[in-house]
Design a protein around this motif. Structure first.
Motif, PDB file in Angstrom:
ATOM      1  N   THR A 112     -37.904 -39.060   6.601  1.00 47.15           N
ATOM      2  CA  THR A 112     -37.636 -38.379   7.864  1.00 47.15           C
ATOM      3  C   THR A 112     -36.786 -37.126   7.673  1.00 47.15           C
ATOM      4  O   THR A 112     -36.086 -36.983   6.657  1.00 47.15           O
ATOM      5  CB  THR A 112     -36.893 -39.321   8.835  1.00 47.15           C
ATOM      6  OG1 THR A 112     -35.560 -39.558   8.338  1.00 47.15           O
ATOM      7  CG2 THR A 112     -37.637 -40.644   8.999  1.00 47.15           C
ATOM      8  N   PRO A 113     -36.782 -36.227   8.669  1.00 41.26           N
ATOM      9  CA  PRO A 113     -35.899 -35.058   8.606  1.00 41.26           C
ATOM     10  C   PRO A 113     -34.430 -35.448   8.511  1.00 41.26           C
ATOM     11  O   PRO A 113     -33.655 -34.790   7.804  1.00 41.26           O
ATOM     12  CB  PRO A 113     -36.202 -34.327   9.917  1.00 41.26           C
ATOM     13  CG  PRO A 113     -37.599 -34.721  10.266  1.00 41.26           C
ATOM     14  CD  PRO A 113     -37.716 -36.154   9.821  1.00 41.26           C
ATOM     15  N   THR A 114     -34.036 -36.505   9.207  1.00 39.22           N
ATOM     16  CA  THR A 114     -32.636 -36.952   9.157  1.00 39.22           C
ATOM     17  C   THR A 114     -32.256 -37.374   7.745  1.00 39.22           C
ATOM     18  O   THR A 114     -31.149 -37.059   7.260  1.00 39.22           O
ATOM     19  CB  THR A 114     -32.420 -38.118  10.138  1.00 39.22           C
ATOM     20  OG1 THR A 114     -32.716 -37.680  11.465  1.00 39.22           O
ATOM     21  CG2 THR A 114     -30.979 -38.607  10.088  1.00 39.22           C
ATOM     22  N   VAL A 144     -29.418 -33.636   1.425  1.00 45.44           N
ATOM     23  CA  VAL A 144     -28.900 -32.310   1.077  1.00 45.44           C
ATOM     24  C   VAL A 144     -27.378 -32.282   1.240  1.00 45.44           C
ATOM     25  O   VAL A 144     -26.667 -31.672   0.425  1.00 45.44           O
ATOM     26  CB  VAL A 144     -29.585 -31.220   1.915  1.00 45.44           C
ATOM     27  CG1 VAL A 144     -28.936 -29.854   1.673  1.00 45.44           C
ATOM     28  CG2 VAL A 144     -31.076 -31.156   1.593  1.00 45.44           C
ATOM     29  N   ASP A 145     -26.852 -32.949   2.269  1.00 48.10           N
ATOM     30  CA  ASP A 145     -25.396 -33.052   2.422  1.00 48.10           C
ATOM     31  C   ASP A 145     -24.762 -33.591   1.140  1.00 48.10           C
ATOM     32  O   ASP A 145     -23.772 -33.049   0.636  1.00 48.10           O
ATOM     33  CB  ASP A 145     -25.034 -33.980   3.588  1.00 48.10           C
ATOM     34  CG  ASP A 145     -25.301 -33.357   4.949  1.00 48.10           C
ATOM     35  OD1 ASP A 145     -25.456 -32.123   5.026  1.00 48.10           O
ATOM     36  OD2 ASP A 145     -25.354 -34.120   5.936  1.00 48.10           O
ATOM     37  N   THR A 201     -42.982 -35.258   4.325  1.00 45.51           N
ATOM     38  CA  THR A 201     -43.512 -34.627   5.529  1.00 45.51           C
ATOM     39  C   THR A 201     -42.409 -34.674   6.575  1.00 45.51           C
ATOM     40  O   THR A 201     -42.163 -35.711   7.193  1.00 45.51           O
ATOM     41  CB  THR A 201     -44.771 -35.352   6.031  1.00 45.51           C
ATOM     42  OG1 THR A 201     -45.768 -35.325   5.005  1.00 45.51           O
ATOM     43  CG2 THR A 201     -45.321 -34.686   7.291  1.00 45.51           C
ATOM     44  N   VAL A 202     -41.733 -33.548   6.757  1.00 50.59           N
ATOM     45  CA  VAL A 202     -40.574 -33.506   7.652  1.00 50.59           C
ATOM     46  C   VAL A 202     -40.691 -32.397   8.703  1.00 50.59           C
ATOM     47  O   VAL A 202     -39.814 -32.258   9.558  1.00 50.59           O
ATOM     48  CB  VAL A 202     -39.273 -33.325   6.846  1.00 50.59           C
ATOM     49  CG1 VAL A 202     -38.971 -34.566   6.019  1.00 50.59           C
ATOM     50  CG2 VAL A 202     -39.338 -32.081   5.956  1.00 50.59           C
ATOM     51  N   GLY A 203     -41.742 -31.592   8.636  1.00 53.28           N
ATOM     52  CA  GLY A 203     -41.933 -30.521   9.599  1.00 53.28           C
ATOM     53  C   GLY A 203     -41.350 -29.196   9.124  1.00 53.28           C
ATOM     54  O   GLY A 203     -40.426 -29.166   8.311  1.00 53.28           O
TER      55      GLY A 203
END
Length: 285
Positions: free
Chosen positions: A68-70, A76-77, A94-96
């Motif tokens: 997911t994007p989250t 990355v954090d 696939t996160v957009g």
């Protein structure tokens, strides 16, 4: 780039992709918090498994396959706490478009090169190197990381801007989501009209009504017993929802995607998230 690969997200698709990269001669360290991930990786050429990225000594080349994007943001954090200068990142999740652009900018600001390369295919296809990659990024970055891409599937460069790979993948998922739902609906219609659904499938699949999804998913839709999972319904709950959300944001009309999305959500309500996506047909019964 370094042959030391950190592969983040060793799940149903991630595990065989990571194994494929290892078989191509790279030293792969898998990162996945789930205890069962290490057990599944034990019979592969993945060199080691850890539960947290902080356990990796050096992030040289990183392949990302989180869900997911989250999850990508959280990853990355954590990565930004390390020295990323000169590292190479391939985001296969696939996160957009919005998510990958935002996170790529953060990584690039820390000195990393980033490729946007979501994959399309099923679990059996991961072991044969036949996945489709929608790759975008600077040509020099793609060339530098090309040997890793080539281990996964044929290069399919769709643009030079981060986010274009994700956009192409959403077009792909738009069609896949609709075609699978349409196949399920048509085979259920055949059954309700008193036809033999298997005969109906064979009668139409090679004509104008045929589609890859009908021919591939149709037999599993009609099979009895436990169905082997090639792609889960959960993937299309996420991806069809992402297609609809993106369509609304760019003011594109997506009524067919909206209808398909509702069908996958209904499947989720029926506790079918981990079932093969062909089992969306059960929402019609």
């Amino acid at each position: 780039m370094s042959d030391n690969i950190t592969f983040i997200g060793v799940g149903a698709i991630g595990l065989p992709v990571a194994a494929r990269i290892a078989e191509a001669g790279h030293r792969v360290t898998g990162v996945d918090p789930r205890p069962e991930a290490a057990e599944r990786a034990a019979g592969t050429r993945i060199e080691s498994m850890v539960t947290n990225m902080s356990e990796v000594d050096e992030l040289a080349t990183v392949v990302v396959m989180v869900a997911t994007p989250t999850q990508l943001t959280g990853l990355v954090d954590d990565a930004l706490e390390q020295d990323l200068n000169g590292s190479g990142w391939i985001i296969m999740s696939t996160v957009g478009p919005d998510s990958v652009r935002t996170e790529a900018e953060r990584l690039q600001a820390a000195g990393a090169m980033v490729i946007d390369s979501p994959v399309s295919g099923d679990i059996p296809g991961t072991g044969t190197g036949s996945l489709t990659l929608f790759t975008s990024g600077a040509p020099s970055d793609i060339e530098a990381l090309g040997d890793v891409l080539d281990a996964v599937g044929p290069r399919n460069v769709v643009g030079e801007r981060i986010g274009e790979g994700q956009a192409f993948k959403l077009v792909n998922q738009h069609l896949c989501a609709i075609h699978i739902a349409a196949a399920a609906e048509a085979l259920n219609l055949a059954d309700r009209m008193g036809l033999d659904p298997e005969k109906a499938l064979r009668a139409v699949e090679n004509g104008g009504a045929g589609s890859r999804m009908l021919s591939d998913r149709g037999p599993r839709m009609l099979a009895l017993g436990q169905i082997e999972v090639h792609n889960s319904i959960g993937i299309f709950v996420k991806d069809a929802g992402m297609v609809v959300h993106t369509g609304h944001r760019c003011r594109a009309q997506v009524p067919l995607a909206e209808a398909a999305n509702q069908r996958y959500r209904l499947a989720a309500d029926m506790d079918l998230l981990t079932e093969d996506d062909s089992q969306v047909i059960r929402t019609y019964r």
